[in-house]
Design an enzyme around this catalytic site. Structure first.
Site, PDB file in Angstrom:
ATOM      1  CG  ASN A   1      -1.837   1.224   1.253  1.00 39.98           C
ATOM      2  OD1 ASN A   1      -2.399   1.584   0.213  1.00 39.98           O
ATOM      3  ND2 ASN A   1      -1.998   1.853   2.401  1.00 39.98           N
TER       4      ASN A   1
ATOM      5  CG  HIS B   1      -0.775   6.286   4.609  1.00 40.89           C
ATOM      6  ND1 HIS B   1      -2.151   6.309   4.581  1.00 40.89           N
ATOM      7  CD2 HIS B   1      -0.402   7.131   5.598  1.00 40.89           C
ATOM      8  CE1 HIS B   1      -2.595   7.132   5.519  1.00 40.89           C
ATOM      9  NE2 HIS B   1      -1.554   7.649   6.154  1.00 40.89           N
TER      10      HIS B   1
HETATM   11  C1  GRF Z   1      -2.564   8.810  -2.788  1.00 40.43           C
HETATM   12  O1  GRF Z   1      -2.292   9.979  -2.072  1.00 40.43           O
HETATM   13  C2  GRF Z   1      -2.237   7.587  -1.969  1.00 40.43           C
HETATM   14  O2  GRF Z   1      -1.163   7.790  -1.107  1.00 40.43           O
HETATM   15  C3  GRF Z   1      -3.492   7.385  -1.162  1.00 40.43           C
HETATM   16  O3  GRF Z   1      -4.537   7.722  -2.046  1.00 40.43           O
HETATM   17  C4  GRF Z   1      -4.055   8.621  -3.032  1.00 40.43           C
HETATM   18  C5  GRF Z   1      -4.342   8.005  -4.359  1.00 40.43           C
HETATM   19  O4  GRF Z   1      -4.031   8.842  -5.417  1.00 40.43           O
HETATM   20  N1  GRF Z   1      -3.568   6.033  -0.656  1.00 40.43           N
HETATM   21  P1  GRF Z   1      -4.122   8.296  -6.907  1.00 40.43           P
HETATM   22  O5  GRF Z   1      -5.527   7.684  -7.053  1.00 40.43           O
HETATM   23  O6  GRF Z   1      -3.056   7.289  -7.097  1.00 40.43           O
HETATM   24  O7  GRF Z   1      -3.947   9.515  -7.777  1.00 40.43           O
END
Ligand code: GRF
Length: 233
Positions: free
Chosen positions: A125, A127
Site C-alpha cells: 500500500n 500512504h
Molecule cells: C494517494 O495519495 C495515496 O497515497 C493514497 O490515495 C491517493 C491516491 O491517489 N492512498 P491516486 O488515485 O493514485 O492519484
C-alpha cells in the site's frame, strides 16, 4: 523471510527475464497506477500490470488502465454481504490473471484476512504520510493541522491493521507555513510516483527481505548526508 523465494517473478515470454505480474486495486484518480504502468512500459521495472480492480465504477483509474489495454474489473463492495465475500471475488480475479503482487493505489477499502491469506506478504500500500504518523483518512490534512514541518509518504506491506504493516520505503517533503491540504498533497504525490514503482522494482528483483517489523533491502545505499531540515536554520 526472503520474499523472492515465495513469489518468484516468472520469466517474460521469450526474453528469459524475470517478470512480475502485478494486480492494482484502485478507487479514484489512479495517478499512482499511471506511474506504475509508465515505469513497466518503459522497462524500468521487470513487471507488468496484469489487471486493475476498482470498487468504484466511475474511477478515473479505470480509464487510465483501458488506455493501456489492461484488463479491468469493477466490483462494487456494496453488492457483497460482507468484506470477506468481496475480497474472495477480488482474489478470484487476481488469480485468473496470475497476479503475484497486489498493489493498493488509492484503494479505499480495508482488506480482510481472505486477501491477506491469499497473498501473504505480497500486498503493498502507499500512504500519504510518514507512518506511523497520521494513519487513516486525509493524512495530509492531519499533517497540516498538526503543524508538522516534514511530511511525506510511505510504501508498506499490508497487514490486518490500518496502515500498520512493515515499512519498505519513505520519502519526506517539507511542509510550508502557507500549505493547505491540497498544496501538501500535490508535493507528496510527486514523491509517491517515484517510490511506489521503485519498491515494485525491488520486489520484482527479489531484493526485499522482512525480519519482523524491519524490511531490509539488499544493495540499498545508505544516504550519507542527504538529510532534510525544515526550516533550514
Ligand atoms: C494517494 O495519495 C495515496 O497515497 C493514497 O490515495 C491517493 C491516491 O491517489 N492512498 P491516486 O488515485 O493514485 O492519484
Amino acid at each position: 523471510m526472503n520474499l523472492s523465494d515465495q513469489s518468484p517473478a516468472k520469466a517474460a515470454p521469450g526474453t528469459g527475464k524475470r517478470f512480475l505480474k502485478v494486480g492494482v486495486l484502485v478507487s479514484g484518480n489512479g495517478s499512482n497506477l499511471q506511474s506504475i504502468i509508465d515505469h513497466c512500459e518503459a522497462g524500468s521495472i521487470p513487471a507488468g500490470v496484469a489487471c486493475v480492480i476498482s470498487n468504484k465504477a466511475d474511477a478515473f483509474a479505470l480509464e487510465r488502465a483501458r488506455n493501456h489495454s489492461i484488463p479491468c474489473a469493477v466490483l462494487d463492495h456494496k453488492n457483497f454481504p460482507d468484506r470477506e465475500s468481496f475480497d474472495a471475488a477480488m482474489v478470484r480475479i487476481l488469480r485468473e490473471h496470475s497476479v503475484q503482487l497486489v498493489a493498493l493505489a488509492g484503494f479505499n477499502r480495508i482488506v480482510s484476512p481472505v486477501m491477506l491469506e491469499a497473498f501473504p506478504m505480497a500486498i503493498l500500500n502507499i500512504h500519504p504520510a510518514l507512518l506511523p504518523a497520521f494513519p487513516g483518512n486525509r493524512a495530509q490534512r492531519q499533517a497540516v493541522e498538526h503543524g508538522v514541518k516534514i511530511a511525506g509518504c510511505t510504501v508498506h506491506f499490508v497487514d490486518s491493521g490500518t496502515d500498520s504493516g512493515p515499512i519498505i520505503s519513505q520519502a519526506a517533503v517539507p511542509v510550508f507555513g502557507n500549505d493547505t491540504e491540497e498544496t501538501l498533497s500535490r508535493r507528496i504525490l510527486k514523491e509517491e510516483h517515484k517510490i511506489y514503482p521503485t519498491v515494485i522494482r525491488l520486489y520484482a528483483e527479489g531484493k526485499i527481505r522482512v525480519e519482523g517489523r524491519r524490511v531490509l533491502i539488499s544493495q540499498a545505499q545508505e544516504p550519507v548526508d542527504l538529510f532534510l531540515e525544515n526550516p533550514p536554520l
